[in-house]
Motif scaffolding. Structure first.
Motif, PDB file in Angstrom:
ATOM      1  N   UNK A  44      35.951  50.291  48.347  1.00  0.00           N
ATOM      2  CA  UNK A  44      36.545  50.641  47.180  1.00  0.00           C
ATOM      3  C   UNK A  44      37.870  50.548  46.942  1.00  0.00           C
ATOM      4  N   UNK A  45      38.781  50.839  48.055  1.00  0.00           N
ATOM      5  CA  UNK A  45      39.956  50.654  48.371  1.00  0.00           C
ATOM      6  C   UNK A  45      40.750  49.326  48.285  1.00  0.00           C
ATOM      7  N   UNK A  46      39.790  48.465  48.618  1.00  0.00           N
ATOM      8  CA  UNK A  46      40.260  46.916  48.709  1.00  0.00           C
ATOM      9  C   UNK A  46      40.172  46.468  47.499  1.00  0.00           C
ATOM     10  N   UNK A  47      38.991  46.880  46.739  1.00  0.00           N
ATOM     11  CA  UNK A  47      38.983  46.515  45.249  1.00  0.00           C
ATOM     12  C   UNK A  47      39.904  47.008  44.134  1.00  0.00           C
ATOM     13  N   UNK A  48      40.484  48.207  44.543  1.00  0.00           N
ATOM     14  CA  UNK A  48      41.350  49.075  43.942  1.00  0.00           C
ATOM     15  C   UNK A  48      42.569  48.505  44.098  1.00  0.00           C
ATOM     16  N   UNK A  49      43.176  48.308  45.306  1.00  0.00           N
ATOM     17  CA  UNK A  49      44.643  48.111  45.684  1.00  0.00           C
ATOM     18  C   UNK A  49      44.917  46.476  45.825  1.00  0.00           C
ATOM     19  N   UNK A  50      43.959  45.679  45.671  1.00  0.00           N
ATOM     20  CA  UNK A  50      44.229  44.203  46.030  1.00  0.00           C
ATOM     21  C   UNK A  50      45.157  43.524  44.970  1.00  0.00           C
ATOM     22  N   UNK A  51      45.226  44.051  43.668  1.00  0.00           N
ATOM     23  CA  UNK A  51      46.095  43.739  42.729  1.00  0.00           C
ATOM     24  C   UNK A  51      47.464  43.614  43.201  1.00  0.00           C
ATOM     25  N   UNK A  52      47.753  44.630  44.169  1.00  0.00           N
ATOM     26  CA  UNK A  52      49.406  44.510  44.581  1.00  0.00           C
ATOM     27  C   UNK A  52      49.335  43.124  45.770  1.00  0.00           C
ATOM     28  N   UNK A  53      48.331  43.071  46.533  1.00  0.00           N
ATOM     29  CA  UNK A  53      48.331  42.012  47.168  1.00  0.00           C
ATOM     30  C   UNK A  53      48.550  40.601  46.724  1.00  0.00           C
ATOM     31  N   UNK A  54      47.543  40.438  45.656  1.00  0.00           N
ATOM     32  CA  UNK A  54      47.536  39.178  44.758  1.00  0.00           C
ATOM     33  C   UNK A  54      48.921  39.136  44.183  1.00  0.00           C
ATOM     34  N   UNK A  55      49.587  40.044  43.590  1.00  0.00           N
ATOM     35  CA  UNK A  55      50.698  39.997  42.870  1.00  0.00           C
ATOM     36  C   UNK A  55      51.767  39.161  43.871  1.00  0.00           C
ATOM     37  N   UNK A  56      52.002  39.766  45.116  1.00  0.00           N
ATOM     38  CA  UNK A  56      53.027  39.136  45.806  1.00  0.00           C
ATOM     39  C   UNK A  56      52.454  37.932  46.567  1.00  0.00           C
ATOM     40  N   UNK A  57      51.149  37.485  46.367  1.00  0.00           N
ATOM     41  CA  UNK A  57      50.775  36.191  46.914  1.00  0.00           C
ATOM     42  C   UNK A  57      50.755  35.157  45.667  1.00  0.00           C
ATOM     43  N   UNK A  58      51.131  35.376  44.593  1.00  0.00           N
ATOM     44  CA  UNK A  58      51.308  34.171  43.788  1.00  0.00           C
ATOM     45  C   UNK A  58      50.667  34.524  42.455  1.00  0.00           C
ATOM     46  N   UNK A  59      49.923  35.608  42.195  1.00  0.00           N
ATOM     47  CA  UNK A  59      49.359  35.769  40.984  1.00  0.00           C
ATOM     48  C   UNK A  59      50.523  35.845  39.915  1.00  0.00           C
ATOM     49  N   UNK A  60      51.652  36.295  39.936  1.00  0.00           N
ATOM     50  CA  UNK A  60      52.650  36.707  38.926  1.00  0.00           C
ATOM     51  C   UNK A  60      53.263  35.477  38.811  1.00  0.00           C
ATOM     52  N   UNK A  61      53.352  34.615  39.592  1.00  0.00           N
ATOM     53  CA  UNK A  61      54.235  33.194  39.461  1.00  0.00           C
ATOM     54  C   UNK A  61      53.053  32.344  38.727  1.00  0.00           C
ATOM     55  N   UNK A  62      51.840  32.259  39.187  1.00  0.00           N
ATOM     56  CA  UNK A  62      50.907  31.258  38.594  1.00  0.00           C
ATOM     57  C   UNK A  62      50.455  31.721  37.119  1.00  0.00           C
ATOM     58  N   UNK A  63      50.472  32.812  36.577  1.00  0.00           N
ATOM     59  CA  UNK A  63      50.300  33.576  35.521  1.00  0.00           C
ATOM     60  C   UNK A  63      51.243  33.621  34.762  1.00  0.00           C
ATOM     61  N   UNK A  64      52.498  33.600  35.199  1.00  0.00           N
ATOM     62  CA  UNK A  64      53.658  33.856  34.397  1.00  0.00           C
ATOM     63  C   UNK A  64      53.998  35.218  33.924  1.00  0.00           C
ATOM     64  N   UNK A  65      53.489  36.144  34.862  1.00  0.00           N
ATOM     65  CA  UNK A  65      53.648  37.645  34.869  1.00  0.00           C
ATOM     66  C   UNK A  65      55.050  38.101  34.922  1.00  0.00           C
TER      67      UNK A  65
END
Length: 452
Positions: A44-65
């Motif tokens: 549950x907590x992996x699935x709810x908190x992994x957005x933070x990990x994805x953000x610093x791992x390149x999600x924000x750059x790839x999607x232009x957030x």
């Protein structure tokens, strides 16, 4: 319940008054309930908190957030969680819990998986909302099940082991993202952060399916796959002696008189405000530690997530210490006060901020002491509410929904992404709540002692 605790060493698992048959039953319940609750909360907590990990791992750059879009996605998850909790006040006492909770887990696993294909802000926001919606009943549902099988002197340790799933979930999400960034970046044309969502969703499906068979439900609607009729009868007898559900026949199952009895009683208001203070003393959902480590600009993407696992890693020890000590040493009041004294120290350092870097490392790595007392609080609430199972379900949902709703918009005010990594307003807000919870806990103890 106090008499059962007295004279027991910290390592004693059973009470001296437990018969051999009770000890066998308790051990079997521990093997059926606690591992699934722990692993389920981990997922549950992996699935709810992994957005933070994805953000610093390149999600924000790839999607232009940009701007506050991270806190927006954290908030929409909370909104889904608020809406999703409301129906379960009706369903918990009436529906087999070994179908209800794993079934919701399957659904949130589907939307966790779909995040790997997200290509826009609106699409990812929709997935985060639906994950929050289907994850909503898990935490309260586990505490409802724990309170249905265990006495007050037993529930703290079991709840503590269950709650390790949160800290382990944060730790694992960081490590999975670190490994995905290091080893799967570009595989099949997918970024490492996309692979993280695929990996954790597959884990979610496995745990959900296992839950249908393993979890024992409640004594009223049990899963008899691993429990005999004699064991269920003994479990019901133990809980009747504990006073759990003692007044079930005194109030209609679900009716206006029942709602009146819940909402004209001090318990729902005192416990809800208590939980509001607790939820809002906790800064870790907003990803401050990961964002600070990234801001140092001396670690790779993989290293940021790996280093970010240190706080939840040591948090496992905090959870075990606080919850075991609540049952066997400090008592519930002492355990909660100790947890928040440590959190106050952490928040003071983070509010000041202009301190040696080593002090910031220290503050971030002790702030899981705050959430370590969650199962102490919920276990105590279960004890206070134990006399009527339908009223207990309603009160548990209310005391969880209200702070979730408040935290959904608090992040937009005091944990804005654009303020990272220094969330002065946010850490000040958490500090104030952590200070306030100490006298409120003493009030809860006074009211509970008088009530009993």
């Amino acid at each position: 319940m106090l008499s059962r605790r007295q004279g027991r060493a910290w390592y004693h698992w059973f009470a001296a008054t437990d018969s051999p048959e009770e000890r066998k039953l308790i051990l079997k319940l521990d093997l059926l309930i606690v591992p699934y609750a722990f692993i389920g909360f981990w997922i549950n907590y992996i699935d709810s908190s992994n957005i933070n990990n994805a953000w610093v791992a390149g999600l924000s750059d790839d999607l232009g957030f940009h701007g506050n879009q991270l806190v927006d996605m954290q908030t929409i998850y909370q909104v889904g969680s608020v809406i999703g909790q409301i129906p379960f006040a009706f369903l918990f006492p009436k529906f087999p819990m070994n179908w209800l909770i794993p079934g919701m887990e399957l659904f949130w696993g589907v939307f966790t998986l779909l995040q790997f294909r997200a290509n826009s802000y609106s699409e990812l926001m929709a997935y985060r909302f639906l994950i929050g919606l289907f994850e909503a009943p898990f935490f309260v549902g586990v505490h409802f099940v724990l309170g249905s099988w265990y006495r007050a002197d037993e529930i703290g340790r079991r709840g503590g082991i269950f709650y390790i799933g949160l800290t382990l979930g944060s730790l694992t999400a960081s490590l999975i993202q670190s490994a995905a960034s290091a080893n799967l970046e570009g595989v099949a044309g997918l970024s490492g952060w996309r692979w993280q969502f695929i990996i954790v969703s597959l884990m979610t499906f496995v745990v959900a399916v296992a839950g249908f068979f393993i979890w024992p439900g409640t004594p009223d609607i049990p899963n008899k796959l691993f429990l005999s009729d004699e064991e269920i009868t003994l479990a019901r007898k133990r809980m009747q002696e504990n006073g759990t559900g003692a007044s079930n026949a005194a109030t209609p199952k679900f009716s206006l008189p029942l709602l009146k009895s819940v909402f004209t009683d001090w318990k729902v208001y005192v416990l809800t405000f208590w939980n509001v203070l607790f939820w809002n003393s906790d800064p870790q959902p907003w990803g401050g530690y990961l964002l600070w480590v990234k801001s140092l600009n001396r670690f790779s993407t993989s290293e940021v997530n790996r280093i970010g696992s240190s706080a939840p890693g040591v948090g496992i020890a905090y959870v075990l210490f606080i919850n075991f000590s609540s049952d066997l040493w400090l008592g519930r009041t002492g355990a909660i006060i100790l947890a928040h004294i440590v959190n106050i120290v952490s928040m003071i350092v983070l509010v000041i901020w202009t301190v040696p870097e080593s002090a910031l490392w220290f503050a971030f790595n002790i702030y899981y002491f705050d959430i370590a007392m969650s199962s102490v609080l919920y276990g105590w609430a279960n004890d206070i509410l134990r006399h009527h199972k339908q009223a207990r379900a309603i009160a548990l949902i209310v005391m969880n929904t209200v702070p979730t709703a408040i935290r959904a918009w608090i992040g937009l005010l005091v944990f804005k992404t654009v303020d990272s990594p220094r969330f002065t307003k946010g850490y000040s807000y958490c500090l104030a709540n952590s200070i306030a919870i100490i006298p409120w806990t003493l009030l809860v103890k006074y009211l509970h002692d008088r009530y009993e």
